[in-house]
Design a protein around this motif. Structure first.
Motif, mmCIF file in Angstrom:
data_model
loop_
_atom_site.group_PDB
_atom_site.id
_atom_site.type_symbol
_atom_site.label_atom_id
_atom_site.label_comp_id
_atom_site.label_asym_id
_atom_site.label_seq_id
_atom_site.Cartn_x
_atom_site.Cartn_y
_atom_site.Cartn_z
ATOM 1 N N LEU A 203 0.779 -1.271 -0.068
ATOM 2 C CA LEU A 203 0.089 -0.083 0.042
ATOM 3 C C LEU A 203 0.947 1.187 -0.037
ATOM 4 C CD1 LEU A 203 -2.710 -1.291 2.523
ATOM 5 C CD2 LEU A 203 -3.185 -0.534 0.217
ATOM 6 N N ALA A 204 2.120 1.020 0.557
ATOM 7 C CA ALA A 204 3.036 2.460 0.540
ATOM 8 C C ALA A 204 3.954 2.334 -0.722
ATOM 9 C CB ALA A 204 4.081 2.343 1.800
ATOM 10 N N ASP A 205 3.751 1.335 -1.666
ATOM 11 C CA ASP A 205 4.587 1.379 -2.888
ATOM 12 C C ASP A 205 3.900 2.523 -3.853
ATOM 13 O OD1 ASP A 205 5.812 0.678 -5.156
ATOM 14 O OD2 ASP A 205 6.252 -1.181 -4.712
ATOM 15 N N PRO A 206 4.859 3.572 -4.430
ATOM 16 C CA PRO A 206 4.225 4.283 -5.272
ATOM 17 C C PRO A 206 3.783 3.803 -6.360
ATOM 18 C CG PRO A 206 6.813 4.689 -5.203
ATOM 19 C CD PRO A 206 6.396 3.441 -4.183
ATOM 20 N N HIS B 45 3.107 -2.869 -9.058
ATOM 21 C CA HIS B 45 4.405 -3.620 -8.384
ATOM 22 C C HIS B 45 4.133 -3.819 -6.785
ATOM 23 C CE1 HIS B 45 8.323 -3.408 -6.091
ATOM 24 N NE2 HIS B 45 8.725 -4.319 -7.233
ATOM 25 N N GLY B 46 3.603 -3.048 -6.318
ATOM 26 C CA GLY B 46 3.206 -3.420 -4.711
ATOM 27 C C GLY B 46 2.168 -4.685 -4.669
ATOM 28 N N PHE B 47 1.303 -4.522 -5.466
ATOM 29 C CA PHE B 47 0.197 -5.835 -5.508
ATOM 30 C C PHE B 47 1.006 -6.963 -5.718
ATOM 31 C CE2 PHE B 47 -2.348 -8.605 -7.989
ATOM 32 C CZ PHE B 47 -3.201 -9.050 -6.962
ATOM 33 N N THR B 48 1.925 -7.003 -6.889
ATOM 34 C CA THR B 48 2.779 -8.162 -7.337
ATOM 35 C C THR B 48 3.572 -8.596 -6.113
ATOM 36 O OG1 THR B 48 4.246 -7.229 -8.410
ATOM 37 C CG2 THR B 48 2.244 -7.859 -9.744
ATOM 38 N N GLU B 49 4.301 -7.719 -5.407
ATOM 39 C CA GLU B 49 5.139 -7.940 -4.299
ATOM 40 C C GLU B 49 4.225 -8.787 -3.241
ATOM 41 O OE1 GLU B 49 8.637 -7.785 -4.152
ATOM 42 O OE2 GLU B 49 8.153 -7.580 -6.095
ATOM 43 N N SER C 177 -6.838 -5.266 4.167
ATOM 44 C CA SER C 177 -5.797 -4.943 3.308
ATOM 45 C C SER C 177 -5.897 -5.337 1.991
ATOM 46 C CB SER C 177 -4.524 -5.483 4.137
ATOM 47 O OG SER C 177 -4.546 -4.814 5.644
ATOM 48 N N LEU C 178 -6.218 -6.426 1.841
ATOM 49 C CA LEU C 178 -6.238 -7.077 0.334
ATOM 50 C C LEU C 178 -7.103 -6.330 -0.465
ATOM 51 C CD1 LEU C 178 -5.480 -8.859 -1.773
ATOM 52 C CD2 LEU C 178 -7.228 -10.775 -0.957
ATOM 53 N N ARG C 179 -8.311 -5.777 0.276
ATOM 54 C CA ARG C 179 -9.434 -5.070 -0.486
ATOM 55 C C ARG C 179 -8.839 -3.617 -0.792
ATOM 56 N NH1 ARG C 179 -13.874 -4.687 3.238
ATOM 57 N NH2 ARG C 179 -14.128 -6.769 2.711
ATOM 58 N N ARG C 180 -8.155 -2.902 0.229
ATOM 59 C CA ARG C 180 -7.567 -1.757 -0.374
ATOM 60 C C ARG C 180 -6.606 -1.839 -1.153
ATOM 61 N NH1 ARG C 180 -6.883 -1.667 5.202
ATOM 62 N NH2 ARG C 180 -4.888 -1.112 5.104
ATOM 63 N N LEU C 181 -5.933 -2.706 -1.198
ATOM 64 C CA LEU C 181 -4.936 -3.145 -2.060
ATOM 65 C C LEU C 181 -5.288 -3.194 -3.549
ATOM 66 C CD1 LEU C 181 -1.693 -3.318 -2.553
ATOM 67 C CD2 LEU C 181 -1.934 -5.825 -1.676
ATOM 68 N N THR D 31 -13.849 -8.665 -9.048
ATOM 69 C CA THR D 31 -13.971 -8.332 -7.722
ATOM 70 C C THR D 31 -12.504 -8.551 -6.678
ATOM 71 O OG1 THR D 31 -15.102 -10.052 -6.711
ATOM 72 C CG2 THR D 31 -16.418 -8.302 -7.779
ATOM 73 N N TRP D 32 -12.522 -8.083 -5.653
ATOM 74 C CA TRP D 32 -11.507 -8.219 -4.767
ATOM 75 C C TRP D 32 -11.815 -9.548 -4.328
ATOM 76 C CZ3 TRP D 32 -10.937 -9.457 0.585
ATOM 77 C CH2 TRP D 32 -12.297 -9.672 1.066
ATOM 78 N N CYS D 33 -12.743 -9.975 -4.062
ATOM 79 C CA CYS D 33 -13.260 -11.536 -3.677
ATOM 80 C C CYS D 33 -12.660 -12.474 -4.641
ATOM 81 C CB CYS D 33 -14.539 -11.539 -3.597
ATOM 82 S SG CYS D 33 -15.171 -10.712 -2.135
ATOM 83 N N ASP D 34 -12.934 -12.118 -6.109
ATOM 84 C CA ASP D 34 -11.945 -12.932 -7.051
ATOM 85 C C ASP D 34 -10.716 -12.992 -7.090
ATOM 86 O OD1 ASP D 34 -14.738 -12.964 -8.432
ATOM 87 O OD2 ASP D 34 -14.484 -11.178 -9.628
ATOM 88 N N VAL D 35 -10.191 -11.957 -6.558
ATOM 89 C CA VAL D 35 -8.571 -11.939 -6.474
ATOM 90 C C VAL D 35 -8.310 -12.970 -5.302
ATOM 91 C CG1 VAL D 35 -6.583 -10.534 -6.120
ATOM 92 C CG2 VAL D 35 -8.476 -9.785 -7.467
ATOM 93 N N ALA D 36 -9.000 -12.626 -4.241
ATOM 94 C CA ALA D 36 -8.691 -13.417 -2.912
ATOM 95 C C ALA D 36 -8.763 -14.916 -3.289
ATOM 96 C CB ALA D 36 -9.672 -13.181 -1.935
#
Length: 196
Positions: A87-90, A94-98, A135-139, A154-159
Motif C-alpha cells: 500500500l505504501a509502494d508508489p 508493483h506493490g500488489f505483485t510483491e 488490507s487486500l481489499r484496499r490493495l 472483484t477483490w473476492c475474485d482476486v482472493a
C-alpha cells in the motif's frame, strides 16, 4: 509481535533463560509441524519435534490452541506487513505483485496457513483474517483505481484466484515442480493485469 512475545505476554512471571529457549524451540517446532501437517497437529508431535517432553510443553504453553494461534498470527503477520508495504509502494501494480508473491509463498509453504485461511481449526484468528482481508481489499481498490488491474473483477475474485495458486503436489499423473506456485502466480497475475 512475535509468537514468543505473544505467549510470554500471557505468562505471570518472566521465564528463566532455559525456559525461554524451550519456548523458542517449541514455537520453531510448531511452525514446522503446522506447515507440514496443518492445524490438526498434536501437542505430542510438536513436543517431539522440539525435543522436549509433553510436560515441558504444557509448562511453557498455556494450551495447544494458544500456541497455534500465536504461530499462525505471526505467519499471517508477514502477509499483513507485505500488504502494508504494498500500500505504501508508489507503483500500485508493483506493490500488489510483491504482496501476492509473499501471500502465495506463505500459503504454498504451510498447510496450516491454508487451513487457517479456510476457517479450519479451533483457534480464533477472526480478527487477524479480517484485517488481512481489509488490507487486500484496499490493495485491490488502489491497484484498480490506478488502472493497473482489470476493473471487471472483484477483490473476492482476486482472493480466490490467489488462494488457488498454491498447488497440490500431483495432478493428472503430473508432479509439480518445486517452483510451480511461482509459475502459477505469473499466470494469474498476467490474467489480472489491465491491458490498457
Amino acid at each position: 509481535m512475535s509468537a514468543v512475545d505473544r505467549l510470554l505476554s500471557e505468562a505471570s512471571d518472566t521465564p528463566r533463560a532455559d525456559a525461554r529457549r524451550n519456548l523458542e524451540r517449541l514455537i520453531t517446532a510448531a511452525r514446522s509441524a503446522i506447515a507440514d501437517i496443518g492445524v490438526s497437529v498434536t501437542a505430542r508431535e510438536i513436543a517431539q519435534r522440539a525435543g522436549v517432553g509433553k510436560g515441558t510443553f504444557y509448562r511453557r504453553i498455556p494450551s495447544l490452541d494458544a500456541l497455534l494461534k500465536a504461530v499462525l498470527e505471526e505467519v499471517l503477520g508477514e502477509a499483513r506487513t507485505a500488504a502494508d508495504r504494498a500500500l505504501a509502494d508508489p507503483d500500485p501494480w508493483h506493490g500488489f505483485t510483491e504482496f501476492a508473491t509473499v501471500y502465495v509463498r506463505l500459503r504454498a509453504e504451510s498447510c496450516g496457513v491454508n487451513d487457517a485461511l479456510g476457517g479450519a481449526g479451533s483457534c480464533d484468528l477472526g480478527d487477524t483474517i479480517t484485517e488481512l482481508g481489509d488490507s487486500l481489499r484496499r490493495l485491490i481498490d488502489r491497484t484498480q483505481q490506478a488502472g493497473a488491474m482489470r476493473e471487471d473483477i472483484t477483490w473476492c475474485d482476486v482472493a480466490f484466484a490467489l488462494a488457488g495458486v498454491a498447488t497440490q503436489p500431483h495432478t493428472i499423473g503430473l508432479q509439480a515442480a518445486p517452483d510451480q506456485w511461482i509459475r502459477n502466480l505469473r499466470i494469474v497475475l498476467d490474467g489480472l493485469e489491465s491491458r490498457r
